[in-house]
Design an enzyme around this catalytic site. Structure first.
Site, PDB file in Angstrom:
ATOM      1  N   GLN A 148       0.978  -1.135  -0.073  1.00  0.00           N
ATOM      2  CA  GLN A 148       0.032   0.126  -0.144  1.00  0.00           C
ATOM      3  C   GLN A 148       0.803   0.973  -0.060  1.00  0.00           C
ATOM      4  O   GLN A 148       0.135   2.309  -0.691  1.00  0.00           O
ATOM      5  CB  GLN A 148      -0.891  -0.025   1.174  1.00  0.00           C
ATOM      6  CG  GLN A 148      -1.948   0.841   1.112  1.00  0.00           C
ATOM      7  CD  GLN A 148      -2.810   1.052   2.469  1.00  0.00           C
ATOM      8  OE1 GLN A 148      -2.692   0.304   3.325  1.00  0.00           O
ATOM      9  NE2 GLN A 148      -4.093   1.512   2.271  1.00  0.00           N
ATOM     10  N   TYR A 204       3.742 -11.736   4.000  1.00  0.00           N
ATOM     11  CA  TYR A 204       3.400 -10.254   3.774  1.00  0.00           C
ATOM     12  C   TYR A 204       4.093  -9.862   2.599  1.00  0.00           C
ATOM     13  O   TYR A 204       5.466  -9.652   2.266  1.00  0.00           O
ATOM     14  CB  TYR A 204       3.933  -9.357   4.775  1.00  0.00           C
ATOM     15  CG  TYR A 204       3.117  -9.422   6.081  1.00  0.00           C
ATOM     16  CD1 TYR A 204       1.833 -10.321   6.143  1.00  0.00           C
ATOM     17  CD2 TYR A 204       3.455  -8.849   7.314  1.00  0.00           C
ATOM     18  CE1 TYR A 204       1.282 -10.612   7.352  1.00  0.00           C
ATOM     19  CE2 TYR A 204       2.327  -9.137   8.117  1.00  0.00           C
ATOM     20  CZ  TYR A 204       1.492  -9.902   8.473  1.00  0.00           C
ATOM     21  OH  TYR A 204       0.990  -9.925   9.606  1.00  0.00           O
ATOM     22  N   SER A 218      -0.705   3.764   7.234  1.00  0.00           N
ATOM     23  CA  SER A 218      -0.110   4.096   5.814  1.00  0.00           C
ATOM     24  C   SER A 218       0.305   5.548   5.677  1.00  0.00           C
ATOM     25  O   SER A 218       0.742   5.558   4.634  1.00  0.00           O
ATOM     26  CB  SER A 218      -1.466   3.695   4.846  1.00  0.00           C
ATOM     27  OG  SER A 218      -2.534   4.685   5.215  1.00  0.00           O
TER      28      SER A 218
END
Length: 465
Positions: free
Chosen positions: A115, A142, A377
């Site tokens: 992201q 991940y 994020s």
């Protein structure tokens, strides 16, 4: 240099040390020393055996405090030199182990290698580290291992002392091949070696089994975890998304064969998911010392309130591989949760914090939680979430708990884990596979499984309201 430092100041502190130890009723060597006009062995005959034991404990506590102050003065140090004092970040023991972890950690799920860019990832880690966070969590799955690569590269670039960090990773999904997944001895050893290469580290502090593996005997899992610890590839091992009985079975096997048991369980914990952390894990903590490292305190962003008017394009739920989250948000249950959040917003305003800070502080109020993993994020989002430390020191936990109340279950609805689970472990040793199953995430639940016939927790599904 040491001689110069331990001159007059050292003699003075040594005298103070001896004087205070004498006042406590204990000798310099730590043995009993009877104060003047005191009964033999420093004991008061008027006290019961329990009272004498408590008195002795207080004396020892005083001596430890005296010794600590003496050493700090001797080496011209103070408690203000610790990271906890300089940053305000509290630290807690991971379960009942001696490993001290920051009560807030930084996770890399979804964000690192996916992201966000590598530059933003570095900025996030820098903010977290400078704020006192020492726990960084990742996994081999991940971003197909890229998250570990980014995490390791940032640590190497920053030059942070390895001893000041607690790095954790998780094993289960390592690749497409059948031998590159699961918790077999082969994959645990090879998977951890691969993680260490990507992280550019000699060891991780905690290696987690990322979910239970019904195809691998528990003894093989525990023996493999013990092996990687004995080889110096990890310091501790833990579980993630395991049921209470599976954790108890691992502990039982470890004790039976003189191996190393798990110290921690990674579990989802937020306002809408409470049963496991509040009902099942506390007894495991008190019985066998397994702590809780919780993740998703904002329920994948739902509690942040950003999904109140739909799914923003920049959010996690808009990603192609997270359509399940989007479906969850737009479902009827998701709409009910959004309505419940409207009741929390005024509480956050009255307490002078944001809704995300309130949610994280609510998780921290649980004494059984060793650390809460944050997933951010943007730097702004991380800074806001880290502000939950200040919120947790106010009346947030008390007022929120009083407003909604902890999850209530009567004794008749919650059987003893130590009794039911040990019985189940004993029975499972006599029965062939399949072992007990569970829901999709290996947690409590599932129909027609051995676990449900042996142990179950009735009551609500952990909904706050």
């Amino acid at each position: 240099m040491l001689a110069a430092r331990t001159g007059a100041a050292g003699s003075q502190t040594a005298e103070e040390h001896a004087k205070l130890r004498k006042q406590s009723g204990l000798s310099i060597g730590g043995k009993d020393k009877s104060p003047k006009k005191a009964p033999e062995n420093g004991k008061d005959s008027s006290l019961s055996p329990l009272g004498q034991s408590q008195l002795r404990a207080r004396q020892l506590a005083l001596v430890r405090e005296v010794e600590m102050n003496w050493y700090l003065k001797l080496y011209e140090l103070s408690g203000e030199h610790t990271s906890a004092c300089t940053t305000g970040m509290p630290h807690r023991n991971l379960g009942k182990s001696g490993l001290r972890v920051s009560c807030l950690g930084l996770g890399t799920w979804v964000t690192f290698g996916g992201q966000i860019s590598d530059e933003v990832a570095e900025r996030l880690m820098t903010i977290a580290y400078e704020s006192g966070v020492n726990l960084f969590d990742t996994a081999e799955v991940y971003a197909a291992g890229k998250a570990e690569v980014i995490l390791g590269s940032i640590i190497k670039k920053k030059g942070w002392r390895r001893s000041s960090l607690v790095i954790t990773t998780k094993l289960y999904w390592g690749g497409k091949a059948e031998t590159e997944r699961g918790l077999s001895r082969k994959h645990i050893i090879e998977g951890l070696k691969g993680s260490l290469q990507r992280l550019q580290l000699e060891y991780v502090d905690v290696v987690f089994a990322n979910r239970p593996d019904s195809n691998t005997p528990m003894e093989e899992i525990v023996r493999a975890m013990t092996h990687v610890i004995n080889q110096g590839m990890a310091m501790y091992w833990g579980t993630s998304r395991w049921s209470a009985m599976e954790i108890m079975e691992a502990y039982s096997v470890a004790r039976q064969f003189n191996m190393i048991p798990p110290v921690c369980e990674q579990a989802e914990y937020h306002l809408f998911q409470r049963e496991k952390v509040e009902v099942q894990l506390p007894e495991l903590y008190h019985k066998i010392g397994v702590g809780a490292m919780t993740w998703s305190p904002l329920a994948c962003g739902i509690i942040s309130g950003k999904y109140g008017n739909g799914v923003p394009e920049s959010s996690r739920a808009s990603l192609k591989c997270y359509q399940w989250l989007k479906e969850r948000i737009v479902s009827e249950e998701g709409r009910k949760q959004q309505n419940k959040l409207k009741d929390l917003s005024p509480i956050a305003e009255r307490l002078g914090c944001t809704l995300p800070q309130l949610a994280v502080a609510w998780c921290l109020r649980n004494e059984g939680v060793s650390s809460v993993l944050l997933g951010s994020s943007t730097p702004e989002q991380l800074i806001e979430n880290l502000g939950a430390i200040q919120a947790s020191t106010t009346a947030v936990p008390t007022k929120l708990q009083g407003y909604h109340g902890p999850q209530k279950m009567s004794p008749g609805n919650v059987p003893s884990l130590s009794t039911s689970v040990l019985h189940c472990v004993t029975v499972s040793q006599r029965l062939p596979v399949p072992r007990w199953g569970g829901g999709e995430d290996g947690g409590a639940g599932g129909k027609g499984t051995r676990r449900n016939r042996t142990f179950s927790v009735h009551g609500s599904r952990g909904v706050l309201f």
